[in-house]
Design a protein around this motif. Structure first.
Motif, short mmCIF file in Angstrom:
data_model
loop_
_atom_site.label_atom_id
_atom_site.label_comp_id
_atom_site.label_asym_id
_atom_site.label_seq_id
_atom_site.Cartn_x
_atom_site.Cartn_y
_atom_site.Cartn_z
N ARG A 235 -4.67 -1.94 -1.64
CA ARG A 235 -5.93 -1.97 -1.43
C ARG A 235 -6.36 -2.44 -0.13
NH1 ARG A 235 -9.96 -2.85 -5.53
NH2 ARG A 235 -8.51 -1.96 -6.89
N TRP A 236 -7.49 -1.71 0.40
CA TRP A 236 -8.17 -2.00 1.50
C TRP A 236 -9.37 -2.45 1.47
CZ3 TRP A 236 -5.78 -2.00 6.50
CH2 TRP A 236 -4.60 -1.40 6.35
N PHE A 237 -9.70 -3.61 2.42
CA PHE A 237 -11.28 -4.08 2.31
C PHE A 237 -11.68 -4.19 3.53
CE2 PHE A 237 -9.01 -5.86 -1.43
CZ PHE A 237 -9.91 -5.64 -2.48
N GLU B 91 -12.56 -9.00 -0.99
CA GLU B 91 -11.14 -9.37 -1.25
C GLU B 91 -10.92 -10.53 -1.99
OE1 GLU B 91 -7.18 -9.55 1.40
OE2 GLU B 91 -9.17 -9.64 2.66
N TRP C 94 -11.93 -9.73 -5.48
CA TRP C 94 -10.86 -8.93 -6.37
C TRP C 94 -9.89 -9.87 -6.55
CZ3 TRP C 94 -6.11 -6.96 -4.40
CH2 TRP C 94 -5.53 -6.04 -5.00
N LYS D 271 1.04 -10.90 0.78
CA LYS D 271 0.34 -9.61 1.39
C LYS D 271 0.69 -9.20 2.87
CE LYS D 271 -3.78 -7.58 3.03
NZ LYS D 271 -4.73 -7.96 4.03
N GLY E 256 -1.79 -3.48 3.65
CA GLY E 256 -2.57 -3.54 2.19
C GLY E 256 -1.91 -3.44 1.01
N TYR F 92 -0.45 -5.77 -1.76
CA TYR F 92 -0.51 -7.11 -2.48
C TYR F 92 0.54 -7.35 -3.31
CZ TYR F 92 -5.33 -7.20 -0.21
OH TYR F 92 -6.31 -7.35 0.47
#
Length: 208
Positions: free
Chosen positions: A6-8, A14, A17, A31, A35, A37
């Motif tokens: 995931r990218w924020f 973030e 989430w 992490k 990106g 996790y």
């Protein structure tokens, strides 16, 4: 172990989430910069994850920073010295917020704006160095124009393979920093707008 990608652009999203995953039984343990996790399946519904952005120059300052939070029950999940986000977890209580007010959030956005501005300058001068001058050819929109097809088609065998790989390497080396510059500029703009928005709110609050 479970991996999620995931990218924020917004660290508050973030954080939200990560806490949603925590409630679902997935606890963050690491992490990386790409990106990715890393989670373990563990019921930690009574805990909460918070993010903090810090500029830590030395190992001594990093140790002091961690000790400061560990004394009040926080456990450090991830984050390194330098310009980095730090991920913390603890049992929910009345002191469960790291950035507990608008001024704290504003300070984080100010640090992020400065950090991305510095990255943009470094990338800009890297691009100038690599290209020497701003190349008029539209490599940004069509990177394949960086390859000399006429010369390649006249080659055979190992020579063709070698110069094909060389041309692609040069194309990537010249184009990727430019694309990255646009991406970082976009992230810088997001952090700056957040900073300005909160700053305006703080000014209005003081005037009341």
């Amino acid at each position: 172990m479970v991996r999620k990608y995931r990218w924020f652009l917004d660290f508050e999203r973030e954080e939200s989430w990560l806490n949603d995953n925590l409630q679902k039984g997935y606890t963050l343990i690491a992490k990386n910069m790409f990106g990715v996790y890393h989670f373990v399946e563990m019921q930690n519904s009574m805990k909460i994850i918070r993010l903090d952005f810090q500029r830590i120059k030395s190992a001594h300052d990093f140790k002091s920073y961690k000790s400061q939070f560990e004394e009040v029950g926080w456990k450090h999940i991830d984050g390194k010295k330098g310009n980095s986000f730090h991920y913390w977890i603890k049992v929910k209580d009345k002191n469960e917020k790291i950035s507990s007010d608008k001024e704290s959030f504003n300070n984080i956005y100010a640090k992020l704006s400065s950090y991305y501005a510095t990255l943009m300058l470094i990338l800009f001068f890297t691009i100038i160095f690599v290209n020497q001058t701003i190349d008029p050819n539209p490599f940004i929109l069509n990177p394949l124009k960086a390859i000399n097809y006429t010369s390649l088609l006249s080659m055979n065998g190992f020579e063709f393979v070698f110069f094909s790989a060389w041309s692609i390497g040069i194309m990537i080396f010249r184009v990727v920093p430019i694309w990255l510059l646009f991406f970082i500029a976009f992230k810088w703009l997001i952090q700056l707008l957040k900073y300005k928005k909160i700053e305006k709110t703080l000014i209005l609050d003081k005037e009341k």
